[in-house]
Design a protein around this motif. Sequence first.
Motif, mmCIF file in Angstrom:
data_model
loop_
_atom_site.group_PDB
_atom_site.id
_atom_site.type_symbol
_atom_site.label_atom_id
_atom_site.label_comp_id
_atom_site.label_asym_id
_atom_site.label_seq_id
_atom_site.Cartn_x
_atom_site.Cartn_y
_atom_site.Cartn_z
ATOM 1 N N THR A 176 -19.749 3.529 21.315
ATOM 2 C CA THR A 176 -19.357 2.180 20.908
ATOM 3 C C THR A 176 -19.151 2.071 19.401
ATOM 4 O OG1 THR A 176 -21.675 1.505 20.748
ATOM 5 C CG2 THR A 176 -20.569 1.147 22.860
ATOM 6 N N ALA A 177 -19.212 3.160 18.675
ATOM 7 C CA ALA A 177 -19.002 3.119 17.232
ATOM 8 C C ALA A 177 -17.506 3.091 16.915
ATOM 9 C CB ALA A 177 -19.656 4.336 16.569
ATOM 10 N N LEU A 178 -17.180 2.466 15.804
ATOM 11 C CA LEU A 178 -15.782 2.375 15.376
ATOM 12 C C LEU A 178 -15.424 3.672 14.644
ATOM 13 C CD1 LEU A 178 -13.350 0.475 15.412
ATOM 14 C CD2 LEU A 178 -14.037 -0.296 13.135
ATOM 15 N N THR A 179 -15.079 4.696 15.417
ATOM 16 C CA THR A 179 -14.659 5.982 14.866
ATOM 17 C C THR A 179 -13.245 6.287 15.354
ATOM 18 O OG1 THR A 179 -15.575 7.209 16.745
ATOM 19 C CG2 THR A 179 -17.037 6.819 14.865
ATOM 20 N N ARG A 180 -12.617 7.232 14.685
ATOM 21 C CA ARG A 180 -11.264 7.605 15.096
ATOM 22 C C ARG A 180 -11.267 8.161 16.516
ATOM 23 N NH1 ARG A 180 -7.766 7.711 10.775
ATOM 24 N NH2 ARG A 180 -8.750 7.617 8.715
ATOM 25 N N GLU A 181 -12.250 8.977 16.844
ATOM 26 C CA GLU A 181 -12.298 9.556 18.181
ATOM 27 C C GLU A 181 -12.445 8.484 19.249
ATOM 28 O OE1 GLU A 181 -14.083 10.424 15.626
ATOM 29 O OE2 GLU A 181 -13.279 12.402 15.104
ATOM 30 N N ALA A 182 -13.358 7.500 19.004
ATOM 31 C CA ALA A 182 -13.552 6.442 19.992
ATOM 32 C C ALA A 182 -12.295 5.576 20.128
ATOM 33 C CB ALA A 182 -14.753 5.588 19.602
ATOM 34 N N GLU A 240 -13.342 5.214 4.957
ATOM 35 C CA GLU A 240 -14.756 5.175 4.597
ATOM 36 C C GLU A 240 -15.602 4.550 5.707
ATOM 37 O OE1 GLU A 240 -15.663 3.912 0.604
ATOM 38 O OE2 GLU A 240 -13.562 4.110 0.021
ATOM 39 N N LEU A 241 -15.367 4.980 6.941
ATOM 40 C CA LEU A 241 -16.127 4.427 8.064
ATOM 41 C C LEU A 241 -17.599 4.829 8.004
ATOM 42 C CD1 LEU A 241 -13.686 4.818 11.077
ATOM 43 C CD2 LEU A 241 -14.198 2.787 9.721
ATOM 44 N N VAL A 249 2.521 -4.443 23.952
ATOM 45 C CA VAL A 249 1.405 -4.967 23.167
ATOM 46 C C VAL A 249 1.357 -4.245 21.828
ATOM 47 C CG1 VAL A 249 -1.094 -5.314 23.079
ATOM 48 C CG2 VAL A 249 0.125 -5.481 25.269
ATOM 49 N N ALA A 250 1.218 -5.003 20.765
ATOM 50 C CA ALA A 250 1.096 -4.446 19.414
ATOM 51 C C ALA A 250 -0.360 -4.583 18.949
ATOM 52 C CB ALA A 250 2.027 -5.162 18.447
ATOM 53 N N LEU A 251 -0.904 -3.500 18.427
ATOM 54 C CA LEU A 251 -2.287 -3.470 17.945
ATOM 55 C C LEU A 251 -2.302 -2.932 16.526
ATOM 56 C CD1 LEU A 251 -5.377 -3.542 18.174
ATOM 57 C CD2 LEU A 251 -5.252 -1.314 19.322
ATOM 58 N N GLU A 252 -2.873 -3.724 15.624
ATOM 59 C CA GLU A 252 -3.027 -3.316 14.225
ATOM 60 C C GLU A 252 -4.517 -3.301 13.882
ATOM 61 O OE1 GLU A 252 -0.732 -5.710 11.605
ATOM 62 O OE2 GLU A 252 1.034 -5.744 12.924
ATOM 63 N N ILE A 253 -4.983 -2.208 13.315
ATOM 64 C CA ILE A 253 -6.387 -2.062 12.930
ATOM 65 C C ILE A 253 -6.438 -1.539 11.496
ATOM 66 C CG2 ILE A 253 -8.609 -0.993 13.459
ATOM 67 C CD1 ILE A 253 -7.605 -0.504 16.287
ATOM 68 N N SER A 254 -7.193 -2.225 10.647
ATOM 69 C CA SER A 254 -7.428 -1.753 9.280
ATOM 70 C C SER A 254 -8.896 -1.961 8.950
ATOM 71 C CB SER A 254 -6.534 -2.494 8.274
ATOM 72 O OG SER A 254 -6.871 -3.864 8.227
ATOM 73 N N ALA A 255 -9.471 -1.014 8.237
ATOM 74 C CA ALA A 255 -10.889 -1.105 7.877
ATOM 75 C C ALA A 255 -11.111 -0.383 6.566
ATOM 76 C CB ALA A 255 -11.760 -0.495 8.982
ATOM 77 N N GLU A 256 -11.671 -1.083 5.597
ATOM 78 C CA GLU A 256 -12.078 -0.510 4.323
ATOM 79 C C GLU A 256 -13.086 -1.450 3.681
ATOM 80 O OE1 GLU A 256 -9.371 -0.602 1.018
ATOM 81 O OE2 GLU A 256 -7.908 -1.715 2.188
ATOM 82 N N PRO A 257 -13.947 -0.953 2.803
ATOM 83 C CA PRO A 257 -15.010 -1.797 2.250
ATOM 84 C C PRO A 257 -14.495 -3.035 1.530
ATOM 85 C CG PRO A 257 -15.470 0.522 1.812
ATOM 86 C CD PRO A 257 -14.083 0.465 2.387
ATOM 87 N N ARG A 258 -13.349 -2.953 0.898
ATOM 88 C CA ARG A 258 -12.866 -4.088 0.095
ATOM 89 C C ARG A 258 -12.389 -5.244 0.962
ATOM 90 N NH1 ARG A 258 -7.907 -5.502 -1.828
ATOM 91 N NH2 ARG A 258 -7.029 -3.591 -0.942
ATOM 92 N N THR A 259 -11.664 -4.962 2.034
ATOM 93 C CA THR A 259 -11.087 -6.016 2.873
ATOM 94 C C THR A 259 -11.822 -6.213 4.186
ATOM 95 O OG1 THR A 259 -9.541 -4.420 3.855
ATOM 96 C CG2 THR A 259 -8.816 -5.624 1.881
ATOM 97 N N GLY A 260 -12.762 -5.329 4.532
ATOM 98 C CA GLY A 260 -13.474 -5.463 5.789
ATOM 99 C C GLY A 260 -12.688 -4.863 6.942
ATOM 100 N N VAL A 261 -13.054 -5.278 8.151
ATOM 101 C CA VAL A 261 -12.396 -4.797 9.369
ATOM 102 C C VAL A 261 -11.476 -5.897 9.883
ATOM 103 C CG1 VAL A 261 -12.739 -3.918 11.712
ATOM 104 C CG2 VAL A 261 -14.411 -3.382 9.923
ATOM 105 N N ASN A 262 -10.192 -5.575 10.044
ATOM 106 C CA ASN A 262 -9.198 -6.540 10.508
ATOM 107 C C ASN A 262 -8.500 -5.971 11.738
ATOM 108 O OD1 ASN A 262 -8.896 -8.724 8.150
ATOM 109 N ND2 ASN A 262 -9.191 -6.712 7.223
ATOM 110 N N VAL A 263 -8.465 -6.746 12.805
ATOM 111 C CA VAL A 263 -7.842 -6.348 14.064
ATOM 112 C C VAL A 263 -6.885 -7.463 14.497
ATOM 113 C CG1 VAL A 263 -8.207 -5.687 16.467
ATOM 114 C CG2 VAL A 263 -9.874 -5.001 14.718
ATOM 115 N N ARG A 264 -5.684 -7.047 14.941
ATOM 116 C CA ARG A 264 -4.674 -8.032 15.339
ATOM 117 C C ARG A 264 -3.970 -7.535 16.601
ATOM 118 N NH1 ARG A 264 -1.677 -12.184 13.008
ATOM 119 N NH2 ARG A 264 0.446 -12.434 13.797
ATOM 120 N N PHE A 265 -3.985 -8.366 17.640
ATOM 121 C CA PHE A 265 -3.264 -8.112 18.881
ATOM 122 C C PHE A 265 -2.100 -9.092 18.987
ATOM 123 C CE2 PHE A 265 -7.234 -6.107 20.125
ATOM 124 C CZ PHE A 265 -6.811 -5.049 20.915
ATOM 125 N N THR A 266 -0.978 -8.609 19.490
ATOM 126 C CA THR A 266 0.180 -9.468 19.744
ATOM 127 C C THR A 266 0.829 -9.023 21.053
ATOM 128 O OG1 THR A 266 0.598 -9.709 17.362
ATOM 129 C CG2 THR A 266 2.378 -10.337 18.870
#
Length: 487
Positions: free
Chosen positions: A329-335, A358-359, A390-407
């Motif tokens: 359940t961790a937010l890793t590339r493999e998962a 920087e996960l 379905v479009a899925l956008e995922i971004s995660a970094e310490p400065r902006t946090g974790v952002n997820v967008r589904f369309t």
Amino acid sequence: MTTQTPPAVPTNPDRHESESRPDCPVPARRRWTVVMIVCAIMMNLAEDAYTSSYFEAMGMQLGYLWTAVGLLLAFVTPIMLRWRERRPELVSLAASATVLLLPFSPAVSLFGLCGVWARRSDRKTLGACTAASLIVMVVAHARDIARPADYSLWHRLFAEPGTGVDGVPVVVNSDLSSIVVAAVVWSICTFAAAILSGLHLRSRAYAHAADVRMDVERNRANVLENDLNTQRFADAVAAEAHDTLAHSLSLIAVNASALQAEALKLSRDPKYAGTDTNAEEGQDLVRLAERAGDIRRQAAGALDEAHSIIDMLRHPQQAQVLLMPDSDTALTREALYAVIDDARDAGMTLDTWIDIRELGLLDVEIGKIAFRGIQEGLTNARRHAPGARVALEISAEPRTGVNVRFTNPTVFNTAGVAVPVGMERDGLIDHGDGTMAEDGNNADKGGGNGLPGLKARVLAVGGDCQYGYDERNDFHLDFRLPFNRIR
């Protein structure tokens, strides 16, 4: 084989009794401390004044110097009563020593003795402080009675009115034995009052502590009763889930296995090995068998998860361990790759854009919420927008946090009416501004555990979650999480 040595039995009964009644933490009231200090100062000044007058009249300069020192210390020594709460035995012994060494009243020693009886239960400590106070009281009253009547407080108490003032000598109406008896009676009464006052304070403190313990135990009993009722309800829910959900999932797995076997059997029929059309039909049967196998494996996985949830309901003490973040359940590339591949294998047309950095610094709880949110978004789109892109956008970094967008676009039914994508399972329609309204067609289905539950979890850790439709009637699910929890 090891043997256990039984605990030693105390041979000293006094020690055992004193240890069974520990020292009592009686708080020292500030107002009573002030009263005792003021009374002790006044009594010391009175006793020092009579002694000083006697030495001055006798021309004893050394004695007069002694009383001058006592006059200065009469204001200082009673202040030690402030520390009778922390070290009452030291305060009592020090007060007794000052009365022996200086011309003071035994009042300060009695105040210290009261503190010892209120806060200490050791017999040796009580005996030493009591004996010291008793000796001090005898010495102090004997010093006063031994002085001439003009310089003795006890003699003046039995003097005729009008004598002993304005140069008139003191005329005592009672003999020395009566004065001694009065001093002894007064000493016994004050001595007993100091001890009984200390015992009263100690018993009251014990009673208060017993009340506190009783309240704690009552609250603990109420908590245990609530936990028991909750566990009974959880056991009932677990039994119902086992009898319904687990049974249904087992039937799905069995039927999918049977469908797979039947499709494979038909695909091997010789009639599908002839013309191209028959061969194509045989390939369709093989693909149907593969899809049935996927359904069987997914149903088996869902059954395992259902059993895991049922076990958590039946064993809540293990739920915390089971709910802790893990590698699945961790937010890793493999998962992420695994859950995206599973969605595509299930037939979803999925466009992804992933930028994660920087996960290793990401909070594990945040990562679990983000991963569960991505799973929820994929399941939501797969269930309510089948076949849609379905479009899925995922971004995660310490400065902006974790952002997820589904369309995903809105799906139209056979009548050409738009189906409320993504919210149908919860019986709610989001208007895009964070507010939700009930869908009249689905309000009776219950739910509320999908996107509303995700939004609640995101908001609980300081994030933001929005879902709804844009001007083109496309459904959007956007949620943002901080990189670390807001404490």
